[in-house]
Design a protein around this motif. Structure first.
Motif, PDB file in Angstrom:
ATOM      1  N   ASP A  23      72.686  31.987 102.380  1.00 11.95           N
ATOM      2  CA  ASP A  23      71.221  31.971 102.287  1.00 11.95           C
ATOM      3  C   ASP A  23      70.561  32.334 103.621  1.00 11.95           C
ATOM      4  O   ASP A  23      69.577  31.710 104.048  1.00 11.95           O
ATOM      5  N   THR A  60      81.109  39.584  92.229  1.00  8.58           N
ATOM      6  CA  THR A  60      80.269  40.773  92.434  1.00  8.58           C
ATOM      7  C   THR A  60      79.179  40.452  93.452  1.00  8.58           C
ATOM      8  O   THR A  60      79.010  39.299  93.865  1.00  8.58           O
ATOM      9  N   GLU A  61      78.430  41.453  93.825  1.00 11.82           N
ATOM     10  CA  GLU A  61      77.352  41.275  94.805  1.00 11.82           C
ATOM     11  C   GLU A  61      76.337  40.229  94.339  1.00 11.82           C
ATOM     12  O   GLU A  61      75.777  39.485  95.148  1.00 11.82           O
ATOM     13  N   ASP A  62      76.077  40.199  93.007  1.00 12.33           N
ATOM     14  CA  ASP A  62      75.102  39.239  92.493  1.00 12.33           C
ATOM     15  C   ASP A  62      75.786  37.959  91.975  1.00 12.33           C
ATOM     16  O   ASP A  62      75.274  37.269  91.088  1.00 12.33           O
ATOM     17  N   ASN A  63      76.952  37.657  92.556  1.00 11.92           N
ATOM     18  CA  ASN A  63      77.681  36.420  92.262  1.00 11.92           C
ATOM     19  C   ASN A  63      78.001  36.211  90.776  1.00 11.92           C
ATOM     20  O   ASN A  63      77.653  35.204  90.162  1.00 11.92           O
ATOM     21  N   LYS A  64      78.709  37.176  90.252  1.00 13.75           N
ATOM     22  CA  LYS A  64      79.298  37.071  88.908  1.00 13.75           C
ATOM     23  C   LYS A  64      80.805  37.264  89.087  1.00 13.75           C
ATOM     24  O   LYS A  64      81.235  37.868  90.069  1.00 13.75           O
ATOM     25  N   ASN A  77      84.433  35.748 100.831  1.00 13.47           N
ATOM     26  CA  ASN A  77      83.083  35.572 100.301  1.00 13.47           C
ATOM     27  C   ASN A  77      82.800  34.070 100.254  1.00 13.47           C
ATOM     28  O   ASN A  77      83.500  33.334  99.554  1.00 13.47           O
ATOM     29  N   THR A 122      82.581  30.885  86.054  1.00 13.10           N
ATOM     30  CA  THR A 122      81.180  31.005  85.624  1.00 13.10           C
ATOM     31  C   THR A 122      80.493  29.637  85.643  1.00 13.10           C
ATOM     32  O   THR A 122      79.342  29.512  86.090  1.00 13.10           O
ATOM     33  N   SER A 146      77.331  28.638  87.958  1.00  8.68           N
ATOM     34  CA  SER A 146      76.077  28.087  87.412  1.00  8.68           C
ATOM     35  C   SER A 146      75.695  26.808  88.146  1.00  8.68           C
ATOM     36  O   SER A 146      74.521  26.561  88.424  1.00  8.68           O
ATOM     37  N   PHE A 173      74.543  28.069  91.763  1.00 10.27           N
ATOM     38  CA  PHE A 173      73.393  28.965  91.906  1.00 10.27           C
ATOM     39  C   PHE A 173      72.374  28.845  90.772  1.00 10.27           C
ATOM     40  O   PHE A 173      71.371  29.541  90.767  1.00 10.27           O
TER      41      PHE A 173
END
Lengths: 319, 424
Positions: free
Chosen positions: B142, B217-221, B379, B416, B420, B423
């Protein structure tokens, strides 16, 4: 004057009120009782009951990386653990371990006791030789097994011996198909605990009266299997039950040899304590789920203990 | 003459008092265990700090850490050097008030979310631009930097040139070539490849990267799903099934002894081991990255390392931060010493890396180049809970021969759920 009063002068209370004297005596005993027992009770409270209570609290919270959680999740942690394939598989691992270790320890320690008890020379030496491994740490023994005997390379002791017969080297601790890891796991515990149970059986054997055997011989019984089957084994009933119970309890507590021989990442060889350690105290640090798992395990152990009690008939009058 | 009163019995009040004292004594004994922190007051008004390290394999590192701590004048610093399972000890220590003030670790989002570490942007501000991007990215959550990178540790595959020549094998450029090479190099005395006694969990990250995917992934998936990732995991399984992998070595993959003792022709290991390997094998070794899965994939070097953090539970956070600034920011000569005098590590400071003479020739220079070209950093959003589910998936695929697609689905579900939670 009696000897008692000469040693300890009577107090005013004692001389005038016999009931008070008795009461003070009990209070004196109570004082010393608490002096000796108090520290252990305090230890039990602080290190056992308080953590169990806190564990119960944590099991109803989302407690990730903290022991003072704030988010109440009800029974979710219990549901998670009861549907967690890894937790269920760890219970299966324990069951397989118990199926191997309990009968093997029973039979082999009894056999050792019978052999050592019959030895006429150097009896103390033989007893000591078999008992000594009991004094060895599980961690040390596991490392010897892992690094020297059952390592997977060509110069490990087990692979060297197999090599003499043209057998390829085996990765004893790193393969689940076939599950060779059970051999080191079971043998290290057998080596460590056989001597202890052997001593229990020797004590049981020495309590059997020789006149029973003499009477049997007079009645025509042959030494060997017949006397073992009809005299020795029945006379060892109480010892046998104790050995089985202690063995099962020790199997519940399996941790050291699994953790040190295989580690905590191999999900095919993780008993419940190793898995719960990983979930709560290891890297994952999910103390909510870990606590729920620990309490589920405690309930299972209690139920199994009650079942054993029922089967073995502990507490019956004729015991 | 008065008659002496006999010992009176214990009243309830006495009993409660004695119980309370005993309980307090027991509690104090438990809480007073050695945390590695120097005794308060020993250094006058100076703060007393405890610094935790894992056990480095390279000779001289412990003495160096102790020397650095002793040199620091503004606080009393004690060093706890932890062999074995450092991660678990640290995780437990951070839950209690007996944990470290300063410690080395790798950042993950759960540590930040639960408030275990404090941001270090203020002590980093002036020199931030001198740290390489990977060192900052691995420690940033962040927008705040929580750790100061001490060392960059590229991990790759070491190979024995003489054994390759004898078998007529070239350094692989695809995973299929690696599988074939491992098989060709396996004999009754030497195995083709060593990737750890657990069968290859350390390849979990490079194998998915080699297929073009990533853990997240970049968007945290979840980024390890799909057919290509399944194919990448199957290749590791194939090496296991071929019996090309060394398993059950006395030391694990982070230690080069299986390679230097001739038990394996190739080994996944870090740059830190290179001085020891050079000493044992001379020029008879080279390095290459984990190869690309195929033409659509890419070669991978895992760019790991250690960073220093300040515990949020430290009794003197400011003193701890000041010590970290002194040790890993101001005293550049100490970072240089730590990175180059024992094992080899790449200094995360660009200025120091540029003048690191020991890393500018031979296989060390090659390793640095591989790290630059193919390095993948951790990461922070990848938490231990996700790693645990991922490792279970890999174990089931590699060792049990389970269907990769089905195992990926199970791991994806856990990851996942954890994403959740973190985030939203």
């Amino acid at each position: 004057m009696s000897v008692r009063s000469a040693i300890r002068p009577a107090s005013v209370d004692e001389t005038t009120n016999p009931t008070a004297s008795k009461s003070k005596g009990i209070k004196g005993n109570t004082f010393w009782f608490w002096v000796f027992v108090g520290p252990f009770v305090a230890g039990l409270l602080v290190f056992s009951y308080l953590p169990i209570l806190w564990s119960l609290v944590l099991s109803f919270f989302e407690a990730q990386n903290t022991v003072t959680p704030t988010k109440f999740v009800g029974l979710q942690n219990y549901v998670d653990m009861l549907t967690d394939p890894n937790f269920l598989s760890s219970l299966g691992t324990f069951s397989i371990f118990a199926v191997f270790i309990v009968p093997l320890t029973f039979v082999l320690s009894l056999a050792l006791a019978l052999l050592v008890n019959q030895v006429k020379v150097a009896r103390v030496f033989f007893r000591s030789v078999f008992f000594l491994p009991t004094a060895c740490s599980y961690v040390v023994a596991s490392l010897i097994w892992k690094l020297s005997i059952f390592n997977g390379v060509r110069f490990g002791l087990a692979n060297t011996v197999l090599g003499w017969f043209g057998v390829d080297q085996i990765a004893w601790l790193s393969t689940s198909d076939p599950p060779w890891f059970w051999l080191p796991i079971v043998t290290v515990r057998l080596w460590l605990q056989l001597g202890f149970y052997m001593i229990l059986f020797i004590a049981g054997l020495q309590r059997i009266s020789p006149t029973l055997y003499e009477a049997a011989y007079v009645d025509g019984a042959k030494p060997g299997w017949q006397t073992f089957r009809f005299i020795t084994l029945p006379q060892l009933r109480a010892t046998s039950i104790a050995v089985l119970l202690l063995n099962l309890i020790a199997a519940y507590q399996a941790f050291d040899e699994f953790y040190n021989l295989i580690g905590s990442t191999a999900n095919y060889a993780r008993p419940p304590l190793v898995y719960l350690y990983t979930v709560s105290l290891g890297s994952i640090q999910d103390l909510g789920r870990g606590s729920a798992g620990a309490l589920i395990l405690a309930v299972i152990i209690m139920l199994l203990t009650l079942l054993q009690n029922k089967i073995f008939g502990f507490g019956k009058a004729n015991d | 003459m008065p008659v002496p009163k006999p010992t009176a019995g214990m009243t309830r009040r006495d009993l409660l008092r004695a119980g309370a004292i005993t309980a307090f004594a027991a509690f104090a004994a438990a809480c007073g265990s050695n945390s590695g922190r120097p005794a308060a007051g020993g250094g006058g008004d100076k703060a007393a700090l405890s610094q935790w390290y894992h056990q480095y394999g390279e000779a001289g590192t412990q003495q160096a850490a102790l020397r650095y701590a002793k040199e620091y004048a503004d606080a009393g610093v004690s060093v706890a050097w932890t062999p074995g399972d450092y991660g678990s000890k640290l995780a437990s220590g951070l839950l209690s008030n007996q944990g470290p003030d300063v410690f080395e670790s790798q950042l993950n989002y759960a540590m930040v979310k639960s408030g275990q570490v404090v941001p270090l942007d203020d002590i980093l501000a002036e020199t931030k631009s001198d740290f390489n991007d990977g060192a900052l990215r691995a420690n940033t959550v962040d927008g705040k930097v929580y750790g100061i990178k001490m060392i960059d540790d590229p991990q790759m595959i070491y190979y024995r040139k003489s054994l390759f020549d004898k078998a007529g094998v070239k350094p692989p450029t695809t995973v299929d070539e690696l599988v074939a090479a491992a098989k060709a190099l396996t004999t009754d005395k030497v195995k083709g490849l060593f990737i750890g006694n657990d069968g290859g969990l350390v390849l979990g990250i490079p194998s998915v990267n080699s297929s073009g995917g990533s853990l997240l992934t970049e968007d945290n998936k979840p980024g390890f799903t799909g057919e290509r990732a399944a194919q990448a995991f199957s290749k590791v399984r194939q090496m296991y099934a071929d019996k090309s992998l060394l398993l059950g070595a006395p030391a694990d993959w982070a230690d080069p002894s299986a390679f230097t003792q001739g038990l394996t022709a190739m080994q996944w290991c870090g740059l830190w081991a290179m001085p020891g390997i050079q000493k044992a094998l001379g020029d008879d070794f080279g390095v290459f990255p984990y190869p690309a899965l195929d033409a659509q994939g890419r070669a991978v070097v895992t760019s790991g390392g250690w960073s220093t953090f300040v515990s949020a539970k430290s009794k003197d956070v400011e003193a701890a931060k000041a010590f970290v600034k002194w040790l890993w920011i101001d005293k550049t000569e100490l970072q240089e010493d730590w990175c180059l005098s024992y094992g080899f590590h790449i200094p995360p400071r660009k200025s120091l890396a540029a003048k690191a003479a020991k890393l500018q020739t031979g296989p060390a220079a090659e390793a640095v180049k591989l790290n630059t070209d193919h390095g993948v950093v951790d990461n922070p959003a990848w938490t231990p809970k996700m790693a645990s589910a991922y490792n279970d998936m890999l174990t089931n695929v590699i060792k049990k021969g389970a269907d990769p697609a089905a195992e990926i689905t199970k791991a994806e579900k856990t990851v996942t759920t954890e994403l959740s939670r973190l985030f939203g």
